[in-house]
Design an enzyme around this catalytic site. Structure first.
Site, PDB file in Angstrom:
ATOM      1  N   TYR A 102      -9.708  -8.772  -3.027  1.00  0.00           N
ATOM      2  CA  TYR A 102     -11.063  -9.297  -3.179  1.00  0.00           C
ATOM      3  C   TYR A 102     -12.096  -8.216  -3.510  1.00  0.00           C
ATOM      4  O   TYR A 102     -13.195  -8.537  -3.941  1.00  0.00           O
ATOM      5  CB  TYR A 102     -11.512 -10.019  -1.901  1.00  0.00           C
ATOM      6  N   ARG A 140      -0.410  15.246   6.543  1.00  0.00           N
ATOM      7  CA  ARG A 140      -0.937  13.973   6.981  1.00  0.00           C
ATOM      8  C   ARG A 140      -2.242  14.083   7.755  1.00  0.00           C
ATOM      9  O   ARG A 140      -3.246  13.476   7.383  1.00  0.00           O
ATOM     10  CB  ARG A 140       0.103  13.238   7.844  1.00  0.00           C
ATOM     11  N   HIS A 152       1.740   8.443  -3.195  1.00  0.00           N
ATOM     12  CA  HIS A 152       1.728   8.348  -1.723  1.00  0.00           C
ATOM     13  C   HIS A 152       2.654   7.217  -1.280  1.00  0.00           C
ATOM     14  O   HIS A 152       2.216   6.074  -1.105  1.00  0.00           O
ATOM     15  CB  HIS A 152       0.292   8.103  -1.244  1.00  0.00           C
TER      16      HIS A 152
END
Length: 740
Positions: free
Chosen positions: A127, A37, A83
């Protein structure tokens, strides 16, 4: 049926000490955080989430010259395939890869609102659109040629690369940051041209010195530009140890407005500083008058940064103005370097610049060898097919006859011409239109080229020097694509040493004006212009009322003495105006809720003060020992403080809660910078009520009712040594046991 039986808790429970159980589980969590991570891999400079984003985009065929896809689609594929974490975290990570103010060499080409340097967040994933950038193509070049290992994804349905081939040192080029368990990393971006030059030097001279490499990699190269003000020795030491910090300043220039007028224009701000918060801070400095020589700040930025700073007058030195702003704003920041990375994807280690480059080069060599072996396998397979084609060409009529007349032509062709299964399959799968291309000259030319290529690859694999030469050529190709020959590859951050600028006297720039300081009972403070009557009626908040009032000037430093024995310093010109009710004093200094304000007075150089506690201990402190530099104040008196009085005269008069008064010489009190002090008066019960300094020949005066004052000129009855019990106060002494 046994599978349906209920589980017996007693038979399936294992006793284990709590400390061991917690320790093992926390260690597992810590290792997972470190390796999967928070820390980047030294080979490709990526964390798993970034690597998975790029690989998923490659699987979606989002090439740099192809079409864009919705970010929501990309985020969904990454989350579903590789993931299994929150989509918001994945999108934030992808958006950062597309931000040209965060990444020195963006790895994602974004279309839409991906945030800005003001600190605004990107638009929602539905968007925006994205595709891979050119730099990502270089990172994944050779991924389909067995250049790296693959591993199963989280549910075992797909595979993902353990590390990317990485044609350039992305760890240093784009930097990295992360917080793991018990360790962290913070690596600034660098100039790719310089980093590749350092790699080439390390290939040529494997035992190169750290100082030499630090001379090639001049220092960080931030996407937002700026100026790094550090000496070459400091930078070299930082790269040698892998730990350190760089001071980064904004880039500015003086703009002439004509007629002697000028202004400062900031064109680049330090890395990771939000422009909107920087301007808010500068505006706050103007409002609170902490930088009195700064008159105004304006944000005239469009696509480029343009922050305009107007001085108070044209006589101000611009270098001194900026030096003052560096100390109190983010126009100068310290960027820490901590090159804590995963070596070979497994071992976290704080590396030097040389160790990081060596890890990258060793990875590139492994990639080169694996790609060469993969190509040799492909060449061997193609040569086998070509040999079959040549035999078929030489015996084309017989091959066609067998195929037309025989039920099992494969076996007959294999037996008659001695071909392998692969060769016969290739011949049988050949389309008729390919027969016109099946010319002996072309087949032999292709075979000869492949044999020559195979010979070159085998020679390279046998010669380590040839391998490093090939790696150097590949790095030079990448340098030509992203280096200083392109506009994006030019260095943006200037490296220089800090110039010594004479500190500016801020107090001298403050216009001297009279003030009346008002502190209410509830601790609200304000400053009214002019010297108003101290007993004038004022408005206060409901439930509040008058507390302390004093006259001062805008150039004064205001001293606040509290019952916790601390002195706090406030600039008088920074106090809120008198039009409103003021502001809470506890917001300006770190005054605990249980501490009460005892006295407020303007600081004067060379003066001395008597401080005393309720227990009856005290001493004399000089004015230079009570100035505080921070909001937390300065601890001077140990114990619960009672009073602070200016020192004058030659004697000290003290009165206890038992109304006994004692007068003793002032020179019996020690001068201290901090402590508990000495005993002023002895008590059986109670403690100190008040103390005051006086001149013995002038006597002792105290206020009476009706505005009158009484003076006791003969104090011989109360004279004694310090720490004596004293005698009852004179007749008519105030009932509250206060001298004033």
């Amino acid at each position: 049926m046994s599978d349906d039986l209920p589980i017996d808790p007693e038979r399936n429970t294992q006793a284990e000490p709590l400390s061991r159980a917690i320790g093992e589980r926390y260690l597992t969590y810590a290792l997972s955080t470190i390796m999967n991570r928070a820390l980047p891999d030294a080979r490709d400079g990526l964390k798993p989430v970034h690597r998975r984003i790029l690989y998923a985009m490659r699987e979606l065929r989002l090439a740099p010259n192809g079409a864009f896809r919705k970010s929501a689609k990309i985020t969904g594929d990454v989350m579903g395939n590789y993931h299994p974490h929150g989509d918001a975290a994945i999108y934030d990570a992808m958006a950062r890869l597309a931000q040209d103010f965060a990444m020195r060499y963006p790895l994602v080409d974004g279309q839409g609102n991906f945030g800005n340097i003001d600190g605004d967040n990107p638009a929602a994933a539905r968007y925006t659109e994205a595709r891979l950038a050119m730099a990502s193509e270089a990172l994944m070049d050779g991924l389909a040629e067995d250049s790296v290992d693959f591993r199963p994804n989280y549910d075992g349905t797909l595979t993902e690369p353990v590390v990317l081939p990485s044609a350039f040192p992305n760890l240093l080029a784009n930097g990295a940051s992360g917080i793991a368990v018990g360790m962290a990393t913070n690596i600034p971006p660098h100039n790719l041209h310089e980093v590749i030059d350092a790699c080439l030097h390390l290939i040529k001279t494997p035992d190169a010195r750290d100082d030499t490499l630090a001379g090639i990699v001049q220092g960080p190269d931030f996407p937002t530009g700026g100026v790094v003000v550090e000496s070459r020795e400091t930078i070299a030491e930082t790269y040698r140890t892998g730990r350190g910090a760089f001071r980064v300043r904004a880039r500015w220039e003086q703009e002439d407005l004509g007629r002697g007028q000028w202004q400062i224009v900031v064109t680049e701000i330090p890395y990771q500083v939000q422009k909107s918060k920087l301007i808010e801070r500068l505006a706050e400095l103007i409002q609170t008058r902490r930088i009195p020589i700064l008159a105004d700040v304006r944000d005239e930025s469009a696509e480029d940064v343009r922050i305009v700073l107007e001085p108070k007058s044209r006589s101000v030195n611009p270098d001194q103005l900026m030096a003052a702003l560096y100390k109190v704003s983010d126009l100068e920041v310290r960027f820490s370097l901590n090159m804590n990375v995963l070596i070979d994807g497994r071992v976290p280690k704080v590396c030097s610049l040389k160790e990081v480059l060596r890890a990258f080069l060793d990875h590139r060599r492994e990639v080169l060898v694996r790609r060469a072996n993969y190509r040799l396998e492909k060449i061997a397979a193609r040569l086998e097919v070509l040999e079959g084609y040549l035999i078929a060409y030489l015996n084309l009529d017989r091959v066609i006859e067998i195929i037309r007349n025989e039920d099992e032509p494969k076996k007959i062709i294999m037996a008659e011409f001695g071909l392998t299964d692969v060769q016969v399959e290739a011949i049988l799968n050949m389309r008729l239109r390919a027969l016109r291309k099946l010319e002996e000259i072309e087949l032999r030319a292709e075979r000869d080229n492949l044999l020559e290529e195979r010979e070159g690859l085998e020679a390279m694999l046998a010669d380590e020097g040839a391998q490093w030469a090939r790696i150097a050529d590949q790095l030079k190709e990448v340098r030509n694509l992203f280096g200083k020959s392109t506009s994006e590859g030019l260095r943006r951050t200037q490296i220089t040493e800090a110039e010594d600028v004479a500190p500016i006297d801020m107090d001298a720039m403050i216009e001297r004006e009279p003030l009346t300081i008002i502190l209410s009972k509830m601790g609200w403070i304000r400053a009214m212009k002019g010297h108003q009557p101290l007993d004038a009626e004022l408005k206060f908040k409901d439930g509040d009322g008058p507390g302390l009032a004093l006259h001062a000037e805008t150039t004064d430093k205001l001293m606040v003495f509290a019952s916790n024995g601390r002195f706090y310093t406030l600039p008088a010109n920074g106090l809120p105006g008198g039009r409103g009710m003021g502001e809470p004093l506890r917001l300006m200094v770190d005054l605990p809720n249980e501490a009460e304000v005892i006295s407020v007075f303007p600081w004067r150089e060379g003066e001395k003060y008597l401080v005393a506690s309720k227990e009856g201990n005290g001493f004399v402190v000089q004015s230079g020992d009570i100035l505080a530099q921070t909001k937390t104040g300065k601890q001077v008196l140990n114990g619960e403080a009672l009073l602070c009085r200016p020192v004058s005269g030659d004697h000290v008069a003290v009165v206890g809660e038992n109304r006994k008064m004692l007068v003793f010489p002032l020179d019996e009190l020690p001068e201290m910078g901090r402590g508990k002090g000495v005993r002023l008066q002895k008590y059986k019960d109670g403690g100190l009520s008040d103390a005051i300094c006086l001149t013995l020949t002038d006597g002792l005066s105290w206020p009476m009712t009706g505005g009158k004052t009484r003076t006791e000129s003969d104090l011989g009855e109360w004279l004694g040594k310090r720490a004596g019990a004293g005698r009852m106060a004179p007749r008519g002494f105030p009932r509250d046991n206060k001298f004033a």
